[in-house]
Scaffold this motif. Structure first.
Motif, PDB file in Angstrom:
ATOM      1  N   ARG A 112       0.701  -1.216   0.092  1.00 42.15           N
ATOM      2  CA  ARG A 112      -0.059  -0.080  -0.050  1.00 42.15           C
ATOM      3  C   ARG A 112       1.013   1.033  -0.122  1.00 42.15           C
ATOM      4  O   ARG A 112       0.324   2.082  -0.615  1.00 42.15           O
ATOM      5  CB  ARG A 112      -1.068   0.033   1.136  1.00 42.15           C
ATOM      6  N   SER A 113       1.826   1.352   0.814  1.00 41.60           N
ATOM      7  CA  SER A 113       2.937   2.234   0.834  1.00 41.60           C
ATOM      8  C   SER A 113       3.624   2.590  -0.614  1.00 41.60           C
ATOM      9  O   SER A 113       3.650   3.623  -1.138  1.00 41.60           O
ATOM     10  CB  SER A 113       4.111   2.044   1.693  1.00 41.60           C
ATOM     11  N   GLN A 115       2.038   1.650  -3.400  1.00 40.22           N
ATOM     12  CA  GLN A 115       1.154   2.168  -4.385  1.00 40.22           C
ATOM     13  C   GLN A 115       0.823   3.807  -4.105  1.00 40.22           C
ATOM     14  O   GLN A 115       0.621   4.357  -4.913  1.00 40.22           O
ATOM     15  CB  GLN A 115      -0.358   1.390  -4.221  1.00 40.22           C
ATOM     16  N   SER A 116       0.990   4.011  -2.675  1.00 40.15           N
ATOM     17  CA  SER A 116       0.819   5.365  -2.692  1.00 40.15           C
ATOM     18  C   SER A 116       1.692   6.440  -3.236  1.00 40.15           C
ATOM     19  O   SER A 116       1.426   7.658  -3.202  1.00 40.15           O
ATOM     20  CB  SER A 116       0.594   5.695  -1.075  1.00 40.15           C
TER      21      SER A 116
END
Length: 228
Positions: A112-113, A115-116
């Motif tokens: 998720r990091s 992707q951010s």
């Protein structure tokens, strides 16, 4: 822990990050006085940090010339990727056997990091991509394996800085997600195949690119963090 040790740790960490994020390029000289001035520390502190980076294969010291960011040869690059593939196959084998649910939570949080920052910050994407692989190794619980993987991942950052074309991180993040799913389903063969393909794609990008940046201008950004 002494103040000197704490400062050495901080300088070591920030220099390593500058190398991993490809701000400090392979072959760039790292004068102790310049580094010390940018970080607000003594040359002795800088020297200790540089020795640690040399032990990790990220810095080389040349007689009467000082320290430089290491420049892996093409042959060394090939050997490093061969070792990395073998080590990461073993990481996959172990994780398929015994990765707890909390490990999947950590891996998914890391993705998720990634992707951010996708498409936003190239240097951070580069660092996070490498940290995904070191996290996989840490989750095996095998400290020796984790240390070796960490070293080859760091050295691959140098290789990519020297020989890789500019590329989107989108596919790398997607491949990381696929690897996690294959481990979750217990499909070791698929997970290893995905990892081999993933590392093969990374190794396959080979176009020399160098940019003439100064050490002072690069480290002025990182030096702001040492007082925080």
């Amino acid at each position: 822990m002494s103040d000197q040790t704490t400062l050495t740790d901080a300088v070591h960490t920030l220099l390593k990050r500058a190398i991993i994020e490809q701000a400090l390029k392979p072959g760039m000289r790292l004068p102790e006085d310049t580094v010390g001035e940018q970080f607000g520390v003594s040359r002795t502190i800088v020297r200790h940090a540089l020795v640690r980076l040399q032990n990790e294969g990220l810095v080389v010291t040349r007689r009467n010339r000082g320290a430089f960011v290491a420049e892996p040869s093409l042959e060394e690059a090939k050997q490093i990727f061969e070792v990395r593939r073998a080590l990461e196959r073993e990481v996959i084998r172990i994780l398929v056997e015994r990765l707890p649910d909390s490990g999947f939570d950590q891996l998914e949080a890391h993705v998720r990091s990634e992707q951010s920052v996708k498409g936003k910050d190239g240097p951070v994407s580069i660092r996070l991509a490498g940290e995904f692989h070191t996290l996989l190794a840490e989750l095996t619980g095998n400290a020796v394996l984790s240390r070796y993987v960490s070293e080859v991942v760091l050295r691959c950052s140098l290789i990519m800085a020297m020989y890789a074309r500019t590329h989107s991180s989108d596919c790398a993040v997607d491949e990381h997600s696929q690897i996690i799913e294959a481990i979750r389903t217990g499909d070791a063969d698929r997970a290893m195949t995905l990892m081999d393909h993933h590392l093969g794609a990374v190794a396959g990008r080979a176009e020399l690119e160098k940019k003439p940046d100064s050490v002072s201008s690069i480290l002025s950004h990182y030096g702001k963090e040492i007082a925080q």
